[in-house]
Design a protein around this motif. Structure first.
Motif, PDB file in Angstrom:
ATOM      1  N   GLY A 189       0.777  -1.226   0.000  1.00 63.37           N
ATOM      2  CA  GLY A 189       0.000   0.000   0.000  1.00 63.37           C
ATOM      3  C   GLY A 189       0.810   1.278   0.000  1.00 63.37           C
ATOM      4  N   SER A 190       2.137   1.207  -0.053  1.00 65.80           N
ATOM      5  CA  SER A 190       2.961   2.406  -0.048  1.00 65.80           C
ATOM      6  C   SER A 190       3.153   2.902  -1.476  1.00 65.80           C
ATOM      7  CB  SER A 190       4.326   2.123   0.582  1.00 65.80           C
ATOM      8  OG  SER A 190       5.237   3.158   0.306  1.00 65.80           O
ATOM      9  N   ALA A 191       2.713   4.124  -1.738  1.00 69.15           N
ATOM     10  CA  ALA A 191       2.853   4.681  -3.080  1.00 69.15           C
ATOM     11  C   ALA A 191       4.316   4.788  -3.486  1.00 69.15           C
ATOM     12  CB  ALA A 191       2.186   6.052  -3.143  1.00 69.15           C
ATOM     13  N   ARG A 192       5.181   5.148  -2.547  1.00 63.17           N
ATOM     14  CA  ARG A 192       6.606   5.279  -2.858  1.00 63.17           C
ATOM     15  C   ARG A 192       7.207   3.930  -3.230  1.00 63.17           C
ATOM     16  NH1 ARG A 192       9.136  10.067  -1.621  1.00 63.17           N
ATOM     17  NH2 ARG A 192       7.775  11.621  -0.658  1.00 63.17           N
ATOM     18  N   HIS A 193       6.816   2.884  -2.505  1.00 66.09           N
ATOM     19  CA  HIS A 193       7.350   1.556  -2.821  1.00 66.09           C
ATOM     20  C   HIS A 193       6.869   1.088  -4.194  1.00 66.09           C
ATOM     21  CE1 HIS A 193       8.112   0.514   1.693  1.00 66.09           C
ATOM     22  NE2 HIS A 193       9.009   1.346   1.180  1.00 66.09           N
ATOM     23  N   VAL A 194       5.591   1.351  -4.490  1.00 67.42           N
ATOM     24  CA  VAL A 194       5.076   0.964  -5.809  1.00 67.42           C
ATOM     25  C   VAL A 194       5.809   1.735  -6.901  1.00 67.42           C
ATOM     26  CG1 VAL A 194       3.052   0.952  -7.313  1.00 67.42           C
ATOM     27  CG2 VAL A 194       2.813   0.307  -4.907  1.00 67.42           C
ATOM     28  N   PHE A 195       6.019   3.041  -6.697  1.00 67.56           N
ATOM     29  CA  PHE A 195       6.751   3.847  -7.672  1.00 67.56           C
ATOM     30  C   PHE A 195       8.151   3.276  -7.898  1.00 67.56           C
ATOM     31  CE2 PHE A 195       9.880   7.146  -8.532  1.00 67.56           C
ATOM     32  CZ  PHE A 195       9.357   7.750  -9.664  1.00 67.56           C
ATOM     33  N   SER A 196       8.854   2.987  -6.810  1.00 66.41           N
ATOM     34  CA  SER A 196      10.222   2.470  -6.936  1.00 66.41           C
ATOM     35  C   SER A 196      10.228   1.145  -7.674  1.00 66.41           C
ATOM     36  CB  SER A 196      10.854   2.316  -5.551  1.00 66.41           C
ATOM     37  OG  SER A 196      10.987   3.580  -4.928  1.00 66.41           O
ATOM     38  N   TRP A 197       9.226   0.298  -7.407  1.00 64.45           N
ATOM     39  CA  TRP A 197       9.190  -1.000  -8.091  1.00 64.45           C
ATOM     40  C   TRP A 197       8.937  -0.817  -9.581  1.00 64.45           C
ATOM     41  CZ3 TRP A 197      11.171  -5.393  -7.028  1.00 64.45           C
ATOM     42  CH2 TRP A 197      10.908  -6.468  -7.887  1.00 64.45           C
ATOM     43  N   LEU A 198       8.015   0.084  -9.930  1.00 59.81           N
ATOM     44  CA  LEU A 198       7.746   0.313 -11.343  1.00 59.81           C
ATOM     45  C   LEU A 198       8.989   0.831 -12.057  1.00 59.81           C
ATOM     46  CD1 LEU A 198       4.191   1.944 -11.168  1.00 59.81           C
ATOM     47  CD2 LEU A 198       4.782  -0.349 -11.949  1.00 59.81           C
ATOM     48  N   GLU A 199       9.727   1.720 -11.422  1.00 59.32           N
ATOM     49  CA  GLU A 199      10.939   2.239 -12.051  1.00 59.32           C
ATOM     50  C   GLU A 199      12.001   1.161 -12.202  1.00 59.32           C
ATOM     51  OE1 GLU A 199      11.499   5.458 -13.406  1.00 59.32           O
ATOM     52  OE2 GLU A 199       9.350   5.091 -13.278  1.00 59.32           O
ATOM     53  N   ARG A 200      11.978   0.185 -11.325  1.00 58.38           N
ATOM     54  CA  ARG A 200      12.968  -0.902 -11.389  1.00 58.38           C
ATOM     55  C   ARG A 200      12.614  -1.943 -12.438  1.00 58.38           C
ATOM     56  NH1 ARG A 200      16.676  -2.116  -7.704  1.00 58.38           N
ATOM     57  NH2 ARG A 200      15.665  -0.721  -6.202  1.00 58.38           N
ATOM     58  N   SER A 201      11.353  -2.014 -12.822  1.00 59.67           N
ATOM     59  CA  SER A 201      10.915  -3.158 -13.627  1.00 59.67           C
ATOM     60  C   SER A 201      10.348  -2.793 -14.991  1.00 59.67           C
ATOM     61  CB  SER A 201       9.863  -3.958 -12.846  1.00 59.67           C
ATOM     62  OG  SER A 201       8.740  -3.155 -12.528  1.00 59.67           O
ATOM     63  N   LEU A 224      -1.116   6.821  -4.369  1.00 61.92           N
ATOM     64  CA  LEU A 224      -1.468   5.600  -5.101  1.00 61.92           C
ATOM     65  C   LEU A 224      -2.962   5.656  -5.398  1.00 61.92           C
ATOM     66  CD1 LEU A 224      -0.559   2.818  -6.167  1.00 61.92           C
ATOM     67  CD2 LEU A 224      -1.106   1.873  -3.926  1.00 61.92           C
ATOM     68  N   ILE A 225      -3.321   5.573  -6.667  1.00 61.68           N
ATOM     69  CA  ILE A 225      -4.710   5.753  -7.079  1.00 61.68           C
ATOM     70  C   ILE A 225      -5.162   4.542  -7.897  1.00 61.68           C
ATOM     71  CG2 ILE A 225      -6.276   7.185  -8.463  1.00 61.68           C
ATOM     72  CD1 ILE A 225      -4.463   9.557  -7.836  1.00 61.68           C
ATOM     73  N   ARG A 226      -6.335   4.054  -7.575  1.00 60.32           N
ATOM     74  CA  ARG A 226      -6.930   2.938  -8.320  1.00 60.32           C
ATOM     75  C   ARG A 226      -7.682   3.511  -9.524  1.00 60.32           C
ATOM     76  NH1 ARG A 226      -4.666  -1.738  -6.022  1.00 60.32           N
ATOM     77  NH2 ARG A 226      -4.210  -1.158  -3.868  1.00 60.32           N
ATOM     78  N   LEU A 227      -7.406   2.964 -10.695  1.00 60.29           N
ATOM     79  CA  LEU A 227      -8.071   3.388 -11.919  1.00 60.29           C
ATOM     80  C   LEU A 227      -9.058   2.312 -12.361  1.00 60.29           C
ATOM     81  CD1 LEU A 227      -4.959   4.840 -13.796  1.00 60.29           C
ATOM     82  CD2 LEU A 227      -6.456   5.984 -12.159  1.00 60.29           C
ATOM     83  N   GLY A 228      -9.455   2.357 -13.627  1.00 63.04           N
ATOM     84  CA  GLY A 228     -10.466   1.436 -14.127  1.00 63.04           C
ATOM     85  C   GLY A 228      -9.881   0.175 -14.737  1.00 63.04           C
TER      86      GLY A 228
END
Length: 874
Positions: free
Chosen positions: A447-459, A571-575
């Motif tokens: 649920g951490s927006a920063r962690h999700v951001f970092s993972w996306l940048e890594r992958s 962190l925002i949920r989209l459709g």
């Protein structure tokens, strides 16, 4: 010498040549004719006395050829009969042939002893000794012993060069390529395969399917499943014609692996089943075990994860993971017994993953420990990291699981840095798709927006972190490109005149494109990679530029976004991604139909209504949930999948706002810093490069009007707008504007092109530039479209410029009519000259200053159709 003996010797020579050239059926027919001339009958014991040694030699050859045709046991029986009558000088040949036949049957220990015994007996004959060394190198390659394979091949190369054995030297090059492949050096492997191919085409075209099978394995190691599948389909058809049963089964097994990598699990099981039956028919239990492993891996993928990464720990799986784990563990033991430790490790890791999914933790740990070993290929290293991560997540140790996944992606990225080809760099992301997907699932659960951001940048879009490699001067490559360009010019001329395009020219163009791609794969990487961007650095740059960022990702069919802006990191949920992707495809299709065509009013109304619906779907599924976090600032969008080619400025919530599209936040930050630094350089006001392509109504008026706003500008028009002149002008240019016909080639993305006076300027061509142009405007159809590979790796004409280091590219994601292009581009340059940033200038040009100041609710749905997008820095 009698006539019968003369015919027998001639048949033996021709049969051997046919066999070595990859035509065993022809060879067997020739040898049988020679045996018949000598009076040999298969149903009679013994052989005629006077021709005993010659007949034995022919039967030895026939035994090998029959084995190659799939009758291995029959071949061994023939060899046993020949051995009784063979001349003592031919005993080494008997042992060598038996070694080869046993190797083809997967009986590698027996084969090795036969070849070792043959070596001293054939040492006096360079050709026979070379054959023993060649076959033994294949044996060592099959069991993963690269060091011994190289030792035999080095000796073989010296012998072949001294004795003038060109075909044998080519086969040595092919096997050296396999050594490089097992060692992880894909460019070196492909260079060796090309060396071998040049000889095969001249002297033994029948061997080419075997080479293409090895090349396909290299492409699989680089993640290019579709290219590998195409090569294997051609090889499989050839092996069927040649009746080379063992080679056919090996190609079918590789085809199964290509299908699995492409996500075609039904096809993977079918191809693996075909190979398995063929190996069993040959009595080749080692290769049959490899086919079983591929079929089991496809079954595991089809079963899906047995747990959601830890939330359901303790619940038994309803899927067949326990059975798969048991079968994989048993298979690992058989693979080790066959002398295949690398493949055994894969089976043990598959078993560990299956047992972890079935909540059999102790069994999973046991299999994971058994899979330990040094010198494993990249695929095994990544699989081991994934298995460890799944086991840790099942225990609730999310941090440990993410650490394993990060380490796996770092290993993959190090391999990516060794590749100089953009084609291969973007393909390798497929190898880490499971690690990336599992990591995103775990990051989202946290649920951490920063962690999700970092993972996306890594992958995602990791190829943008690789420093580009400029190909060295290559006269042969230049000749191929020159012919390809001339063909493109002729094909385009035929299209414009309404003539039917010559099929031979189309076929030749496809062949030349294949050659260019294969040449590009040989390039080594620099091994230099750029660091990932931290959220704080991105936030600071966004604040300075007055923008907000939305990084979109897909998980379980739905979209999420990490936004960075005035509201912080959220962190925002989209459709639903499926709805958005379908709307994106339909939107560009509608734009294509409307562009520059006079349609019946009712049809035009239907298409415009469809276009309105698609923009509203994208608005509802993607944009509307983001707007509260984005505020009224400019927007940087990092899209996912099919969203890479959306004309974002046409969506109601984004009309009139500066919108920039970039493959990752890290690539945006690098491009923005480069553009910011360039803005203070003294040559920033230098006259832009302006190019007008042929046969485009608006090109000359557009370039002439734009040139009027830039003093000292000398456009390239008419016959002066050649490919070479344009490339020279583009090299390091601060600003370039190209008005030309454009084409996005979805099948061969890096051959997407712009039409110039003497032929096409292709995406491949821009890689020849020594310095990237800073800001490029492509007033052309389609060239903003992208092909998106796993890991959100993008390819296309625009993407090629971004990879090269161009900070900003303005291009269209669909066809565009002449009037719209002329009005938009001239307005764009006026805004740019007035001091607007590229994204701001494009927004102003698209809707006008008054509309840009209005709220999105005030903008009409039927606003001008402007499919141009700002990519890069904005």
């Amino acid at each position: 010498m009698s006539q019968a003996e003369r015919r027998g010797r001639q048949a033996h020579r021709r049969g051997l040549r046919a066999g070595h050239a990859g035509r065993p059926a022809d060879g067997a027919r020739l040898v049988r004719a020679g045996l018949a001339a000598l009076g040999w009958r298969e149903d009679e014991d013994g052989v005629p006395g006077p021709q005993r040694a010659l007949i034995a030699r022919l039967v030895i050859t026939l035994a090998h050829l029959e084995s190659e045709l799939g009758r291995a046991d029959y071949g061994l029986a023939l060899l046993a009969r020949a051995e009784q009558a063979a001349d003592p000088a031919d005993q080494g040949v008997v042992l060598s042939q038996r070694g080869l036949m046993l190797m083809r049957m997967g009986r590698w220990a027996d084969a090795l002893s036969q070849l070792a015994a043959a070596e001293p007996l054939v040492g006096h004959d360079p050709e026979l000794l070379a054959r023993v060394l060649l076959n033994r190198s294949v044996l060592h390659l099959n069991t993963g012993d690269v060091r011994r394979a190289r030792n035999d091949l080095r000796r073989l190369v010296v012998i072949a060069e001294t004795a003038g054995l060109s075909l044998t030297a080519a086969k040595a090059a092919q096997n050296l390529g396999c050594c490089d492949l097992l060692g992880g050096d894909i460019p070196a492997a492909l260079r060796q395969f090309d060396i071998a191919a040049s000889t095969y085409r001249l002297t033994a075209p029948g061997v080419l399917p075997s080479l293409e099978t090895d090349r396909a394995r290299a492409l699989l190691a680089a993640g290019l499943a579709d290219d590998a599948a195409a090569a294997l389909d051609t090889a499989i058809a050839a092996f069927r014609r040649q009746r080379r049963d063992q080679h056919l089964a090996e190609a079918e097994l590789a085809r199964a692996q290509a299908a699995q990598m492409a996500g075609d699990l039904t096809g993977a099981r079918r191809w693996a089943g075909l190979a398995l039956r063929r190996f069993h028919a040959r009595g080749n239990h080692a290769w049959a075990a490899l086919a079983e492993l591929t079929r089991l891996r496809a079954a595991f993928d089809a079963a899906g994860p047995g747990f959601d990464g830890g939330a359901g720990a303790g619940r038994p799986s309803r899927r067949p993971h326990g059975r798969i784990g048991t079968e994989a563990a048993e298979l690992a033991g058989r693979l080790r017994a066959h002398g295949l430790p690398r493949d055994a490790a894969q089976a043990e890791l598959l078993a560990a993953r299956a047992f972890a999914a079935a909540r059999r933790r102790d069994d999973a740990e046991r299999c994971l420990a058994a899979a330990a070993g040094r010198g494993m290929p990249l695929e095994v290293l990544l699989l081991r990291r994934l298995a460890r991560a799944e086991l840790a997540a099942g225990d609730g140790r999310t941090g440990a699981a993410l650490a394993e996944l990060r380490a796996g992606l770092a290993t993959l990225h190090a391999r990516r840095g060794q590749l100089g080809s953009l084609d291969l760099q973007t393909g390798t992301a497929a190898l880490g798709a499971e690690l990336a997907g599992f990591g995103l699932r775990l990051a989202l659960r946290g649920g951490s927006a920063r962690h999700v951001f970092s993972w996306l940048e890594r992958s995602r879009a990791q190829s943008f972190r690789i420093h580009p490699v400029r190909p060295p001067a290559d006269p042969e490559a230049a000749e191929v490109l020159a012919e390809l360009r001339q063909l493109g010019f002729l094909i385009r001329a035929a299209e414009l005149s309404g003539d039917r395009t010559d099929p031979a020219r189309l076929a030749r163009r496809a062949e030349l494109q294949r050659q260019v791609r294969q040449r590009s794969w040989r390039a080594d990487g620099l091994g230099e990679v750029m660091a990932l961007a931290a959220p704080s650095a991105v936030a600071a740059a966004l604040a300075r530029s007055g923008q907000a960022l939305a990084s979109i990702a897909v998980h379980d069919g739905r979209m999420v976004a990490v936004t960075i802006g005035a509201a912080g990191v959220r962190l925002i949920r989209l459709g639903e991604f499926g709805l958005a992707a379908e709307a994106a495809l339909r939107l560009t299709a509608d734009l294509d139909v409307l562009a520059g065509r006079r349609l019946p009013p009712r049809l035009e109304a239907v298409i415009r209504e469809s276009l309105r619906r698609q923009t509203l779907v994208l608005e509802a599924e993607v944009v509307a949930p983001l707007l509260p976090a984005l505020g009224r600032a400019g927007v940087v969008i990092v899209p996912a999948g099919a969203l890479a080619s959306v004309p974002w400025g046409m969506l109601p919530g984004l009309r009139g706002r500066p919108v920039t599209v970039c493959p990752s936040a890290s690539s945006w930050l690098a491009a923005w810093r480069a553009a910011d630094a360039a803005a203070s350089e003294p040559d920033r006001a230098a006259a832009p490069v302006l190019v007008a392509g042929p046969d485009l109504q608006h090109a000359l008026p557009e370039v002439s009007q734009i040139a009027a706003g830039y003093p000292d500008c000398h456009p390239l028009v008419a016959a002066a707008a050649t490919v070479d002149a344009t490339l020279r002008a583009l090299d390091g240019a601060p600003l370039a504007h190209l008005a030309a016909h454009g084409y996005h080639d979805r099948e061969n993305v890096l051959f997407s092109r712009l039409d110039l006076a003497d032929g096409p300027l292709m995406a491949y061509d821009v890689q020849r530039l020594s310095q990237a142009p800073r800001h490029v405007v492509l007033s052309a159809c389609d060239v903003g479209r992208m092909v998106v590979r796993p890991g959100d790796e993008i390819l296309g004409f625009t993407a090629a410029l971004l990879h090269l280091g161009t900070a900003t590219v303005i291009s269209s994601v669909s066809r565009v009519d002449d009037e719209t292009a002329l009005a938009l581009m001239t307005a764009y340059h006026r805004a740019l000259s007035a001091g607007s940033r590229p994204a701001e200038a494009l927004a102003l040009a698209a809707v006008g200053p008054a509309a840009a100041d209005a709220s999105s609710a005030d903008l009409a749905v039927d606003a001008p159709l402007t499919p141009f997008v700002c990519f890069g820095a904005g």
